[in-house]
Write a protein that holds these residues in place. Structure first.
Motif, PDB file in Angstrom:
ATOM      1  N   TRP A 290      -3.630  11.110  -2.373  1.00  0.00           N
ATOM      2  CA  TRP A 290      -4.511  12.091  -1.751  1.00  0.00           C
ATOM      3  C   TRP A 290      -5.711  12.454  -2.613  1.00  0.00           C
ATOM      4  N   LYS A 291      -5.630  12.256  -3.928  1.00  0.00           N
ATOM      5  CA  LYS A 291      -6.742  12.617  -4.801  1.00  0.00           C
ATOM      6  C   LYS A 291      -7.995  11.780  -4.506  1.00  0.00           C
ATOM      7  N   LEU A 292      -7.814  10.596  -3.849  1.00  0.00           N
ATOM      8  CA  LEU A 292      -8.946   9.741  -3.517  1.00  0.00           C
ATOM      9  C   LEU A 292      -9.711  10.231  -2.300  1.00  0.00           C
ATOM     10  N   HIS A 293      -9.072  11.083  -1.490  1.00  0.00           N
ATOM     11  CA  HIS A 293      -9.680  11.553  -0.243  1.00  0.00           C
ATOM     12  C   HIS A 293     -10.674  12.673  -0.550  1.00  0.00           C
ATOM     13  N   PRO A 294     -11.909  12.582  -0.042  1.00  0.00           N
ATOM     14  CA  PRO A 294     -12.923  13.588  -0.401  1.00  0.00           C
ATOM     15  C   PRO A 294     -12.611  14.993   0.099  1.00  0.00           C
ATOM     16  N   VAL A 295     -11.780  15.125   1.136  1.00  0.00           N
ATOM     17  CA  VAL A 295     -11.380  16.452   1.612  1.00  0.00           C
ATOM     18  C   VAL A 295     -10.122  16.914   0.897  1.00  0.00           C
ATOM     19  N   TYR A 296      -9.095  16.081   0.886  1.00  0.00           N
ATOM     20  CA  TYR A 296      -7.837  16.454   0.252  1.00  0.00           C
ATOM     21  C   TYR A 296      -8.003  16.689  -1.247  1.00  0.00           C
ATOM     22  N   GLY A 297      -8.838  15.868  -1.879  1.00  0.00           N
ATOM     23  CA  GLY A 297      -8.974  15.939  -3.334  1.00  0.00           C
ATOM     24  C   GLY A 297     -10.060  16.868  -3.829  1.00  0.00           C
ATOM     25  N   ALA A 298     -10.800  17.502  -2.924  1.00  0.00           N
ATOM     26  CA  ALA A 298     -11.883  18.400  -3.342  1.00  0.00           C
ATOM     27  C   ALA A 298     -11.339  19.560  -4.170  1.00  0.00           C
ATOM     28  N   GLY A 299     -11.959  19.828  -5.301  1.00  0.00           N
ATOM     29  CA  GLY A 299     -11.544  20.937  -6.154  1.00  0.00           C
ATOM     30  C   GLY A 299     -10.224  20.702  -6.863  1.00  0.00           C
ATOM     31  N   GLN A 300      -9.849  19.443  -7.051  1.00  0.00           N
ATOM     32  CA  GLN A 300      -8.556  19.153  -7.680  1.00  0.00           C
ATOM     33  C   GLN A 300      -8.523  19.660  -9.126  1.00  0.00           C
ATOM     34  N   TYR A 301      -7.331  20.053  -9.533  1.00  0.00           N
ATOM     35  CA  TYR A 301      -7.145  20.604 -10.874  1.00  0.00           C
ATOM     36  C   TYR A 301      -5.714  20.346 -11.312  1.00  0.00           C
ATOM     37  N   VAL A 302      -5.434  20.546 -12.578  1.00  0.00           N
ATOM     38  CA  VAL A 302      -4.092  20.392 -13.119  1.00  0.00           C
ATOM     39  C   VAL A 302      -3.439  21.765 -13.186  1.00  0.00           C
ATOM     40  N   GLY A 303      -2.308  21.922 -12.505  1.00  0.00           N
ATOM     41  CA  GLY A 303      -1.618  23.198 -12.467  1.00  0.00           C
ATOM     42  C   GLY A 303      -0.872  23.499 -13.750  1.00  0.00           C
ATOM     43  N   ALA A 304      -0.260  24.672 -13.797  1.00  0.00           N
ATOM     44  CA  ALA A 304       0.475  25.097 -14.985  1.00  0.00           C
ATOM     45  C   ALA A 304       1.660  24.186 -15.266  1.00  0.00           C
ATOM     46  N   ASP A 305       2.161  23.527 -14.225  1.00  0.00           N
ATOM     47  CA  ASP A 305       3.297  22.617 -14.402  1.00  0.00           C
ATOM     48  C   ASP A 305       2.863  21.225 -14.846  1.00  0.00           C
TER      49      ASP A 305
ATOM     50  N   ASP B  64       0.841  -1.192   0.000  1.00  0.00           N
ATOM     51  CA  ASP B  64       0.000   0.000   0.000  1.00  0.00           C
ATOM     52  C   ASP B  64       0.879   1.246   0.000  1.00  0.00           C
ATOM     53  N   ASP B  65       1.019   1.858  -1.163  1.00  0.00           N
ATOM     54  CA  ASP B  65       1.804   3.078  -1.356  1.00  0.00           C
ATOM     55  C   ASP B  65       0.853   4.258  -1.178  1.00  0.00           C
ATOM     56  N   LYS B  66       1.067   5.077  -0.138  1.00  0.00           N
ATOM     57  CA  LYS B  66       0.024   6.027   0.223  1.00  0.00           C
ATOM     58  C   LYS B  66       0.548   7.416   0.550  1.00  0.00           C
ATOM     59  N   THR B  67      -0.368   8.367   0.535  1.00  0.00           N
ATOM     60  CA  THR B  67      -0.137   9.701   1.061  1.00  0.00           C
ATOM     61  C   THR B  67      -0.319   9.662   2.577  1.00  0.00           C
ATOM     62  N   ARG B  68       0.309  10.594   3.288  1.00  0.00           N
ATOM     63  CA  ARG B  68       0.146  10.645   4.739  1.00  0.00           C
ATOM     64  C   ARG B  68      -1.293  10.966   5.130  1.00  0.00           C
ATOM     65  N   GLN B  69      -1.675  10.455   6.305  1.00  0.00           N
ATOM     66  CA  GLN B  69      -2.968  10.737   6.932  1.00  0.00           C
ATOM     67  C   GLN B  69      -4.155  10.405   6.029  1.00  0.00           C
ATOM     68  N   MET B  70      -4.073   9.241   5.398  1.00  0.00           N
ATOM     69  CA  MET B  70      -5.203   8.741   4.617  1.00  0.00           C
ATOM     70  C   MET B  70      -6.104   7.828   5.446  1.00  0.00           C
ATOM     71  N   GLY B  71      -5.732   7.583   6.695  1.00  0.00           N
ATOM     72  CA  GLY B  71      -6.543   6.736   7.567  1.00  0.00           C
ATOM     73  C   GLY B  71      -6.341   5.253   7.351  1.00  0.00           C
ATOM     74  N   ASP B  72      -5.274   4.869   6.647  1.00  0.00           N
ATOM     75  CA  ASP B  72      -5.090   3.454   6.322  1.00  0.00           C
ATOM     76  C   ASP B  72      -4.768   2.604   7.546  1.00  0.00           C
TER      77      ASP B  72
ATOM     78  N   THR C 209       4.302   5.613   3.379  1.00  0.00           N
ATOM     79  CA  THR C 209       4.569   6.662   2.410  1.00  0.00           C
ATOM     80  C   THR C 209       5.931   6.355   1.798  1.00  0.00           C
ATOM     81  N   PRO C 210       6.210   6.792   0.586  1.00  0.00           N
ATOM     82  CA  PRO C 210       7.500   6.491  -0.055  1.00  0.00           C
ATOM     83  C   PRO C 210       8.675   7.139   0.690  1.00  0.00           C
ATOM     84  N   ASN C 211       9.849   6.523   0.548  1.00  0.00           N
ATOM     85  CA  ASN C 211      11.059   7.057   1.178  1.00  0.00           C
ATOM     86  C   ASN C 211      12.282   6.676   0.343  1.00  0.00           C
ATOM     87  N   GLY C 212      12.286   7.101  -0.903  1.00  0.00           N
ATOM     88  CA  GLY C 212      13.422   6.797  -1.764  1.00  0.00           C
ATOM     89  C   GLY C 212      13.440   5.354  -2.226  1.00  0.00           C
ATOM     90  N   LYS C 213      14.620   4.894  -2.633  1.00  0.00           N
ATOM     91  CA  LYS C 213      14.749   3.572  -3.248  1.00  0.00           C
ATOM     92  C   LYS C 213      15.497   2.546  -2.392  1.00  0.00           C
TER      93      LYS C 213
END
Length: 235
Positions: A208-223, A46-54, A182-186
């Protein structure tokens, strides 16, 4: 069971508050996967973002196992012993077993009567069914070399020292392992497992995009990278 009977701590709220553990969609899928692991053993990476409740989700599942699975046995491993259990009957939610105690104390009375749990240092036992228990250890070269368990959680696997040595014992003790981090290099076991292609290991990602709070209003930035108001604030 989790959504109807368990409580968790909402760490997004300021200050943090306890509330009913209503599972998000990705957590429901995770629970289903954990249930499959008990039926036909396999490992989950399980490769995850922090504080996803896993880790809360896994410990809620372990609590269910203690109460309803007559032959349930689980093993917990983390970097430090206090991350597994920081006080036995006085443990806190800063530890994995403390989260089980937190949820157990808030169960409906009819559920608590079904299973009187005993919280000792590094061990939780169902006193009405001693064959059902959770035990654990902090990271050391000799960790996970004793016992036999139906399922196990290796929390923050990418940050755990002695990874290769522990894994050699783990595979002989734990039938179905959850490698969560969460990932920590190789240069760590978690990364090597991420690159492992095998029928015996399932790879999942809780971004984090799966989390309804963290991912709310997600968009693709200029980068060209995915962002959200929560992500921007964190940055």
């Amino acid at each position: 069971f989790v959504s109807e009977c368990c409580y968790t701590m909402n760490l997004i709220a300021v200050p943090a508050i306890e509330e009913r553990f209503v599972l998000y969609g990705y957590q429901r899928e995770f629970i289903a996967l954990l249930n499959d692991m008990l039926k036909t053993p396999f490992d989950v990476h399980d490769d995850k973002t922090r504080q996803m409740g896993d880790s809360w989700t896994v410990m809620a599942f372990f609590l269910w196992g203690l109460i309803f699975d007559t032959n349930f046995s689980a093993f917990c491993l983390a970097r430090k012993a206090r991350d597994v259990d920081d006080g036995g009957e006085n443990s806190t939610i800063d530890s994995l077993m403390g989260r089980v105690r937190f949820m157990h104390e808030r169960l409906p009375e009819w559920v608590r009567q079904r299973a009187r749990l005993r919280f000792a240092n590094m061990r939780i036992t169902n006193e009405d069914n001693p064959a059902a228990y959770i035990t654990g250890e902090g990271a050391s070269p000799d960790a996970a070399r004793h016992g036999s368990y139906k399922i196990g959680l290796w929390d923050e696997c990418a940050y755990t020292p002695f990874g290769r040595t522990i894994y050699a014992g783990w595979v002989n003790s734990v039938r179905a392992g959850i490698f969560l981090s969460t990932p920590n290099g190789k240069n760590n076991l978690f990364y090597r497992l991420k690159k492992t292609i095998s029928d015996s290991i399932r790879h999942i990602t809780h971004h984090w995009k799966l989390h309804p709070v963290y991912g709310a209003g997600q968009y693709v930035g200029a980068d060209g990278h995915l962002r959200s108001p929560w992500y921007d604030l964190r940055c």
